[in-house]
Write a protein that holds these residues in place. Structure first.
Motif, short mmCIF file in Angstrom:
data_model
loop_
_atom_site.label_atom_id
_atom_site.label_comp_id
_atom_site.label_asym_id
_atom_site.label_seq_id
_atom_site.Cartn_x
_atom_site.Cartn_y
_atom_site.Cartn_z
N VAL A 162 0.84 -1.20 0.00
CA VAL A 162 0.00 0.00 0.00
C VAL A 162 0.87 1.25 0.00
O VAL A 162 0.59 2.22 -0.70
N GLU A 200 2.10 1.82 -3.44
CA GLU A 200 1.03 2.29 -4.31
C GLU A 200 0.76 3.78 -4.09
O GLU A 200 0.55 4.53 -5.04
N ILE A 201 0.77 4.21 -2.85
CA ILE A 201 0.53 5.63 -2.56
C ILE A 201 1.67 6.49 -3.12
O ILE A 201 1.43 7.57 -3.67
N LEU A 240 1.02 6.80 -6.80
CA LEU A 240 -0.08 7.71 -7.10
C LEU A 240 0.32 9.16 -6.84
O LEU A 240 -0.09 10.06 -7.57
N LEU A 284 -5.10 12.35 -5.42
CA LEU A 284 -4.59 11.00 -5.70
C LEU A 284 -5.69 10.17 -6.35
O LEU A 284 -6.84 10.13 -5.88
N GLN A 285 -5.34 9.48 -7.45
CA GLN A 285 -6.29 8.69 -8.20
C GLN A 285 -6.49 7.33 -7.52
O GLN A 285 -6.03 6.29 -7.99
N THR A 286 -7.22 7.35 -6.42
CA THR A 286 -7.44 6.13 -5.64
C THR A 286 -8.62 5.36 -6.22
O THR A 286 -9.77 5.59 -5.84
N ASP A 287 -8.36 4.48 -7.16
CA ASP A 287 -9.41 3.73 -7.84
C ASP A 287 -9.55 2.34 -7.25
O ASP A 287 -8.60 1.77 -6.69
N GLY A 315 -7.86 1.53 -3.59
CA GLY A 315 -7.92 2.97 -3.39
C GLY A 315 -8.96 3.36 -2.36
O GLY A 315 -8.76 4.30 -1.57
N MET A 336 -7.36 2.76 1.02
CA MET A 336 -6.33 3.75 1.32
C MET A 336 -6.97 5.07 1.75
O MET A 336 -6.52 5.70 2.72
N LEU A 337 -7.99 5.48 1.05
CA LEU A 337 -8.67 6.73 1.39
C LEU A 337 -9.37 6.63 2.73
O LEU A 337 -9.33 7.55 3.55
N ARG A 360 -13.67 10.65 -4.35
CA ARG A 360 -12.35 11.00 -3.81
C ARG A 360 -12.39 12.26 -2.95
O ARG A 360 -11.43 12.56 -2.27
#
Length: 294
Positions: free
Chosen positions: A102, A105-106, A109, A120-123, A127, A130-131, A243
């Protein structure tokens, strides 16, 4: 003493010296390698600090405060100054996320964000988690504040390194009414000032966040009309998630500017923003109303 000389005479000197020399060289090589790695690690850390790279997570509250120049016609000010303040102790990526994948990944992003798209493109499900972790972290820290709870909007951002000295994940908190104002670029340009000249990039970032928030609201309204499932969606169905999220926290909203409001000269910044693919309308002179032919 004779026994000692006898023991020395029995030693295989042809093997002793090579073995001692080999072990000594091995020890020295290991010591030198360890010292080099430690020195290199400290040197890299120093270079990262000088370059502005960090793994910091910063939570900042944004507030619009009226400028003290009330209009004679309305009795109130139509000019505002943007304030932003840290609202929680600084934490790090490692402290906030214990999963190595994770964290990677952050970082990926965060490197992909620009001033045009600072969120951040938390898809997908990853994602979404993470958000949620960052949202839950700040909500927990602010759960015991003595201030009245209000609705705030939350967004995870990383601003463009072309304009920001320090690269880190900044989590924005702003009230919905304030963010709604940022959606109108003409209002940002004509009615908004900042505390420091270099804060102009934060105005652009908030304008872009406001545009994303409006799009998400429209999409959520369309989904609400077409969806028959009123239950909370399962986590594995979070193919798309907002987001810009809402949360209820208590924050001190009585901050005052630390300096005289600075009016941004946008003519200096718009050309560079346009080259980045972010054309923002310059100020247009007012046009005279058409004359009455009669």
């Amino acid at each position: 003493m004779q026994m000692f000389f006898d023991w020395l005479s029995t030693l295989q000197w042809e093997r002793l010296f090579p073995e001692l020399l080999g072990k000594a060289l091995g020890f020295l090589s290991g010591f030198a390698a360890s010292w080099f790695l430690l020195f290199r690690k400290r040197l890299n850390a120093l270079q990262r600090m000088q370059a502005g790279d960090s793994d910091d997570f910063i939570f900042q509250m944004h507030q619009l405060t009226p400028v003290d120049d009330a209009s004679p016609a309305t009795g109130s000010s139509d000019k505002y100054v943007l304030l932003f303040r840290n609202v929680a102790p600084k934490t790090t990526l490692n402290d906030l996320y214990d999963n190595i994948a994770v964290r990677d990944e952050i970082n990926k992003l965060a490197d992909q964000t620009t001033l045009s798209n600072p969120i951040l493109q938390t898809d997908g499900t990853l994602g979404f988690e993470m958000l949620n972790d960052a949202l839950g972290h700040i909500a927990g820290l602010l759960a015991t504040t003595p201030f009245e709870r209000q609705t705030w909007l939350f967004a995870m951002t990383c601003e463009d390194r072309q304009f920001v000295r320090k690269k880190c994940v900044r989590c924005f908190l702003i009230r919905p009414a304030d963010l709604q104002r940022f959606a109108d670029w003409n209002w940002c340009r004509d009615h908004l000032s900042v505390e420091k000249p270099w804060h102009w990039f934060r105005v652009v970032a908030l304008h872009r966040i406001a545009c994303v928030w409006q799009e998400e609201q429209k999409l959520a309204a369309e989904e609400a009309k077409s969806s028959r499932d009123k239950d909370m969606p399962l986590v594995d169905r979070q193919v798309r998630h907002d987001r810009v999220r809402m949360l209820s926290v208590g924050l001190h909203d009585g901050e005052r500017p630390i300096d005289a409001p600075y009016q941004i000269d946008w003519s200096q910044h718009l050309p560079s923003l346009e080259k980045m693919g972010l054309p923002l309308a310059p100020a247009t002179p007012p046009t005279d109303p058409p004359s009455d032919p009669t």
